[in-house]
Design an enzyme around this catalytic site. Structure first.
Site, PDB file in Angstrom:
ATOM      1  N   HIS A 123     -10.674  -7.166  -5.027  1.00  0.00           N
ATOM      2  CA  HIS A 123     -10.319  -7.092  -3.609  1.00  0.00           C
ATOM      3  C   HIS A 123     -11.269  -7.958  -2.755  1.00  0.00           C
ATOM      4  CE1 HIS A 123      -7.760  -4.246  -1.031  1.00  0.00           C
ATOM      5  NE2 HIS A 123      -8.366  -4.977  -0.126  1.00  0.00           N
ATOM      6  N   TYR A 155       0.877  -1.154   0.000  1.00  0.00           N
ATOM      7  CA  TYR A 155       0.000   0.000   0.000  1.00  0.00           C
ATOM      8  C   TYR A 155       0.918   1.207   0.000  1.00  0.00           C
ATOM      9  CZ  TYR A 155      -4.525  -2.211   0.993  1.00  0.00           C
ATOM     10  OH  TYR A 155      -5.691  -2.920   0.905  1.00  0.00           O
ATOM     11  N   ASP A 197      -6.594  -0.766  -6.039  1.00  0.00           N
ATOM     12  CA  ASP A 197      -8.056  -0.656  -5.999  1.00  0.00           C
ATOM     13  C   ASP A 197      -8.579  -0.135  -4.664  1.00  0.00           C
ATOM     14  OD1 ASP A 197      -7.690  -2.800  -4.304  1.00  0.00           O
ATOM     15  OD2 ASP A 197      -8.582  -4.283  -5.631  1.00  0.00           O
TER      16      ASP A 197
HETATM   17  C1  FNR Z   1      -8.024  -8.640   1.861  1.00  0.00           C
HETATM   18  N1  FNR Z   1      -7.417  -8.246   0.670  1.00  0.00           N
HETATM   19  C2  FNR Z   1      -6.356  -7.376   0.717  1.00  0.00           C
HETATM   20  N2  FNR Z   1      -5.708  -7.033  -0.434  1.00  0.00           N
HETATM   21  C3  FNR Z   1      -4.657  -6.190  -0.397  1.00  0.00           C
HETATM   22  O1  FNR Z   1      -4.078  -5.922  -1.442  1.00  0.00           O
HETATM   23  N3  FNR Z   1      -4.219  -5.680   0.789  1.00  0.00           N
HETATM   24  C4  FNR Z   1      -4.814  -5.982   1.967  1.00  0.00           C
HETATM   25  O2  FNR Z   1      -4.397  -5.496   3.029  1.00  0.00           O
HETATM   26  C5  FNR Z   1      -5.930  -6.848   1.949  1.00  0.00           C
HETATM   27  N4  FNR Z   1      -6.568  -7.179   3.102  1.00  0.00           N
HETATM   28  C6  FNR Z   1      -7.585  -8.085   3.079  1.00  0.00           C
HETATM   29  C7  FNR Z   1      -8.177  -8.469   4.272  1.00  0.00           C
HETATM   30  C8  FNR Z   1      -9.164  -9.430   4.276  1.00  0.00           C
HETATM   31  C9  FNR Z   1      -9.775  -9.850   5.569  1.00  0.00           C
HETATM   32  C10 FNR Z   1      -9.608  -9.995   3.044  1.00  0.00           C
HETATM   33  C11 FNR Z   1     -10.682 -11.047   3.019  1.00  0.00           C
HETATM   34  C12 FNR Z   1      -9.036  -9.599   1.869  1.00  0.00           C
HETATM   35  C13 FNR Z   1      -7.835  -8.833  -0.634  1.00  0.00           C
HETATM   36  C14 FNR Z   1      -7.132 -10.142  -0.919  1.00  0.00           C
HETATM   37  O3  FNR Z   1      -5.759  -9.946  -1.171  1.00  0.00           O
HETATM   38  C15 FNR Z   1      -7.710 -10.833  -2.154  1.00  0.00           C
HETATM   39  O4  FNR Z   1      -7.728  -9.940  -3.233  1.00  0.00           O
HETATM   40  C16 FNR Z   1      -9.117 -11.375  -1.905  1.00  0.00           C
HETATM   41  O5  FNR Z   1      -9.283 -11.789  -0.577  1.00  0.00           O
HETATM   42  C17 FNR Z   1      -9.415 -12.550  -2.822  1.00  0.00           C
HETATM   43  O6  FNR Z   1     -10.724 -12.982  -2.660  1.00  0.00           O
HETATM   44  P1  FNR Z   1     -11.146 -14.240  -1.731  1.00  0.00           P
HETATM   45  O7  FNR Z   1     -10.208 -15.390  -2.035  1.00  0.00           O
HETATM   46  O8  FNR Z   1     -11.085 -13.790  -0.318  1.00  0.00           O
HETATM   47  O9  FNR Z   1     -12.532 -14.518  -2.199  1.00  0.00           O
END
Ligand code: FNR
Length: 377
Positions: A264, A140, A168
């Site tokens: 996401h 980030y 995103d």
């Molecule tokens: C995320 N995701 C996410 N992505 C990212 O780039 N930085 C982050 O800090 C987070 N944090 C995060 C927390 C939680 C609790 C979730 C569920 C998801 C998104 C993650 O990397 C990914 O894109 C999605 O979770 C994929 O979808 P599924 O497998 O959860 O359905």
């Protein structure tokens, strides 16, 4: 229940729902708005049908592949999710260890509740003694660019193999379930991270997500990518691309090595399309522009079955990310749970390949899936 009785990826979710703290469950499971995109991420996979080929010798099957140049046991990686310690006292190092024993890549989050060094220290030596298990770093971009520069260069110095920039989340999605729960935590390293990155106290009264994400730079734009490229030689991948236009733009941008087609996990803009639904138009556009070989395309969101992995690869992805399943497996059964999760994915993918008439990843082709109903609502 006994871990051996966990038969599929959904079982972990059902057990997590019953055993996680309310705070952890709502933070992990929630999507934004009406959670339409969250549901679509699953439903899209269900709307794609398999077209098996028969009379192929499938007595021996290999799921191994390369992702951004790294050898992996299968075309699946652990995607970055914030706040692992909400679900397990040791946090993300549990994922690191499981990824190591199963030869799968972990994308380490900026917002992990463990420090980056802690996760990197938990890596396993590679077979043959040549360095450590391969990992990626999810970035980030901080409003304070010096902080970002320091973190990125540290990740590179310590041997991370890829930099996944999340694009995103310039604004935080409205995850109402999470916002209704007051986020109270006493994990000291999360506290420290807040003051490290912000130098100020954040509002904890609006859910976990809001409490940790206020430092993310909403000014970040395409024109900043050359700056990012100037501070690192790592392959840069943009995580969170959602249309052909941006995919082509990414592929034309110097030093961009890949994209993750992703919404996401349905946590950002609700009613945006599922990654798997966007993937065909992205691949077609890259093809038409002669850019297909320039970048590696990944997809995530709703991957829960071996057949889902196959479908994503058939439609052009090099690999798929899994998010929530890793959190649920980690929170319920720790390292053994995550290892079992990865084993289940591998067994399902092997079984699927066998019945599809495919013995290795490179044999998976687009005409092996039927996408006629994919865009249906
Ligand atoms: C995320 N995701 C996410 N992505 C990212 O780039 N930085 C982050 O800090 C987070 N944090 C995060 C927390 C939680 C609790 C979730 C569920 C998801 C998104 C993650 O990397 C990914 O894109 C999605 O979770 C994929 O979808 P599924 O497998 O959860 O359905």
């Amino acid at each position: 229940p006994d871990l051996a009785s966990v038969l599929n990826v959904f079982d972990f979710e059902a057990i997590a729902r019953k055993t996680l703290s309310r705070e952890a469950w709502v933070y992990y499971s929630s999507g934004s708005g009406d959670e339409i995109t969250l549901r679509d991420n699953r439903q899209s996979f269900n709307r794609i049908a398999m077209i098996p080929r028969v009379l192929v010798n499938v007595s021996s099957i290999s799921t191994t592949t390369r992702l951004l140049g790294s050898h992996c046991a299968m075309p699946i990686y652990i995607s970055s999710c914030a706040l692992g310690k909400l679900g397990h006292p040791e946090g993300e190092v549990v994922l690191t260890r499981a990824a190591g024993t199963r030869n799968v890549i972990q994308m380490m989050p900026t917002l992990a509740s463990c420090g980056l060094d802690e996760m990197l220290d938990a890596r396993r030596p590679k077979e043959g003694g040549d360095g450590w298990q391969d990992t990626w770093f999810q970035l980030y971009v901080n409003s304070d660019r010096e902080v970002t520069k320091r973190v990125v260069q540290h990740a590179e110095k310590r041997g991370c193999k890829g930099l996944f920039v999340t694009v995103d989340a310039p604004w935080l999605g409205r995850r109402e379930k999470d916002m209704r729960v007051k986020y109270v935590d006493d994990a000291p390293d999360i506290q420290k991270r807040e003051t490290d990155t912000n130098g100020k106290l954040v509002n904890r009264a609006e859910g976990a997500a809001r409490a940790i994400s206020s430092f993310i730079d909403s000014k970040l734009a395409w024109s900043d990518l050359s700056w990012l490229a100037s501070i690192t030689s790592l392959p840069i991948v943009l995580k969170g691309i959602q249309c052909a236009e941006d995919a082509v733009r990414a592929a034309r941008t110097p030093r961009i090595a890949g994209i993750v087609v992703s919404n996401h996990g349905g946590r950002q803009l609700d009613t945006s399309r599922s990654g798997i639904e966007i993937l065909p138009e992205v691949m077609d556009a890259l093809n038409a522009a002669g850019l297909k070989r320039r970048i590696e395309v990944f997809v995530d969101g709703g991957v829960r079955r071996g057949t889902d992995v196959f479908k994503a690869l058939a439609l052009g992805a090099a690999g798929v990310g899994i998010g929530r399943p890793t959190l649920y497996a980690m929170s319920t059964y720790g390292q053994a749970g995550v290892e079992r999760l990865l084993d289940i994915f591998k067994e399902e993918l092997e079984g699927c390949m066998g019945l599809m008439g495919v013995t290795k990843i490179s044999e998976i082709r687009r005409d092996m899936v039927d996408t006629k109903y994919l865009g249906a609502r």
